[in-house]
Enzyme design. Structure first.
Site, short mmCIF file in Angstrom:
data_model
loop_
_atom_site.label_atom_id
_atom_site.label_comp_id
_atom_site.label_asym_id
_atom_site.label_seq_id
_atom_site.Cartn_x
_atom_site.Cartn_y
_atom_site.Cartn_z
N TYR A 98 0.79 -1.23 0.00
CA TYR A 98 0.00 0.00 0.00
C TYR A 98 0.83 1.28 0.00
CZ TYR A 98 -3.65 -3.38 1.10
OH TYR A 98 -4.51 -4.45 1.05
N ASP B 118 -25.80 -1.64 -3.18
CA ASP B 118 -27.19 -1.18 -3.28
C ASP B 118 -27.32 0.31 -2.95
OD1 ASP B 118 -27.88 -3.75 -3.97
OD2 ASP B 118 -28.80 -4.25 -2.04
N HIS C 150 -8.83 1.38 -5.97
CA HIS C 150 -8.05 0.51 -5.09
C HIS C 150 -6.58 0.90 -5.25
CE1 HIS C 150 -11.36 -2.05 -3.99
NE2 HIS C 150 -11.70 -2.05 -5.26
N ILE C 151 -5.91 0.98 -4.14
CA ILE C 151 -4.49 1.38 -4.17
C ILE C 151 -3.66 0.29 -4.84
CG2 ILE C 151 -2.50 1.85 -2.67
CD1 ILE C 151 -4.63 3.00 -0.64
N SER C 152 -3.93 -0.94 -4.47
CA SER C 152 -3.18 -2.08 -5.04
C SER C 152 -3.91 -2.60 -6.29
CB SER C 152 -3.08 -3.19 -3.99
OG SER C 152 -4.38 -3.68 -3.66
N ARG D 169 -10.04 -11.19 -4.05
CA ARG D 169 -10.07 -9.73 -4.27
C ARG D 169 -10.44 -9.38 -5.71
NH1 ARG D 169 -7.50 -7.76 0.43
NH2 ARG D 169 -5.95 -9.23 1.19
O1 CA2 Z 1 -5.90 -1.88 -2.66
C1 CA2 Z 1 -6.81 -1.36 -2.01
O2 CA2 Z 1 -6.99 -0.15 -1.95
C2 CA2 Z 1 -7.75 -2.24 -1.19
O3 CA2 Z 1 -9.04 -1.69 -1.29
C3 CA2 Z 1 -7.26 -2.20 0.23
C4 CA2 Z 1 -8.05 -3.14 1.17
C5 CA2 Z 1 -8.12 -4.53 0.58
O4 CA2 Z 1 -8.96 -5.34 1.40
C6 CA2 Z 1 -8.65 -4.53 -0.83
O5 CA2 Z 1 -8.64 -5.85 -1.32
C7 CA2 Z 1 -7.79 -3.66 -1.72
C8 CA2 Z 1 -7.39 -3.28 2.53
C9 CA2 Z 1 -7.02 -2.03 3.15
C10 CA2 Z 1 -6.07 -2.38 4.22
O6 CA2 Z 1 -5.30 -1.25 4.40
C11 CA2 Z 1 -4.17 -1.37 5.08
C12 CA2 Z 1 -3.30 -0.36 4.91
C13 CA2 Z 1 -2.11 -0.41 5.57
C14 CA2 Z 1 -1.83 -1.44 6.42
C15 CA2 Z 1 -2.72 -2.46 6.60
C16 CA2 Z 1 -3.91 -2.43 5.93
#
Ligand code: CA2
Length: 155
Positions: free
Chosen positions: A28, A93, A106-108, A117
């Site tokens: 992230y 919804d 999504h960041i990733s 995912r």
């Molecule tokens: O890639 C993304 O932005 C996600 O939405 C991030 C979610 C994940 O469940 C999605 O599959 C993809 C998780 C966010 C968790 O964020 C953290 C950030 C830093 C450290 C730990 C968790």
């Protein structure tokens, strides 16, 4: 002549995104949620828009934010629903119900990660979806949203 008040876009971040920059930097990055919110405010301002940024770890509160965006006549929504993207029919919804132009971020790159995912309910309710650009995805999303709603850069 009096200026029109800035239109508002809601930037909604879901569960665990408050932890950005503190863990899993390989996935992230190092930026914190405050950096994301600053980037969104700066990008929105280029279009004469205001970014109202919210984060919640609770599904129902995210739904309340979507309803609030509707009640306040928001011009658009940028949403990263985190893990709820992959599970929440209720968020889907809510987005469909309010009919506000929405971009999912999504960041990733969720498609290069675990299979669970790969599917997103919120993506189905959005007119566009971005993933894998890191936090720059939020900047790109606001640019795309502005184009979609016909708002041009003011500067
Ligand atoms: O890639 C993304 O932005 C996600 O939405 C991030 C979610 C994940 O469940 C999605 O599959 C993809 C998780 C966010 C968790 O964020 C953290 C950030 C830093 C450290 C730990 C968790």
């Amino acid at each position: 002549m009096a200026e029109r008040p800035a239109e508002t876009i809601y930037v909604l971040n879901g569960p665990n995104l408050n932890l950005l920059g503190t863990r899993e930097p390989q996935t992230y990055g190092h930026a914190r949620l405050a950096d994301v919110e600053q980037l969104c405010a700066q990008t929105a301002a280029l279009f004469g828009l205001k970014a109202d940024c919210r984060q919640s770890n609770r599904e129902g509160e995210l739904i309340d934010f979507i309803h609030e965006a509707h009640a306040k006549n928001a011009a658009g929504i940028v949403i990263n629903a985190g893990g709820y993207s992959h599970t929440s029919i209720a968020l889907h919804d809510a987005l469909v119900a309010v009919k506000i132009p929405t971009v999912e971020v999504h960041i990733s790159n969720i498609h290069a990660r675990e299979e669970f995912r790969h599917h997103s309910f919120t993506a189905r309710a959005a007119f566009a979806s971005l993933c894998g650009f890191g936090i720059d995805g939020y900047r790109l999303a606001i640019n795309g949203l502005a184009a979609k709603i016909g708002v041009k850069a003011t500067a």
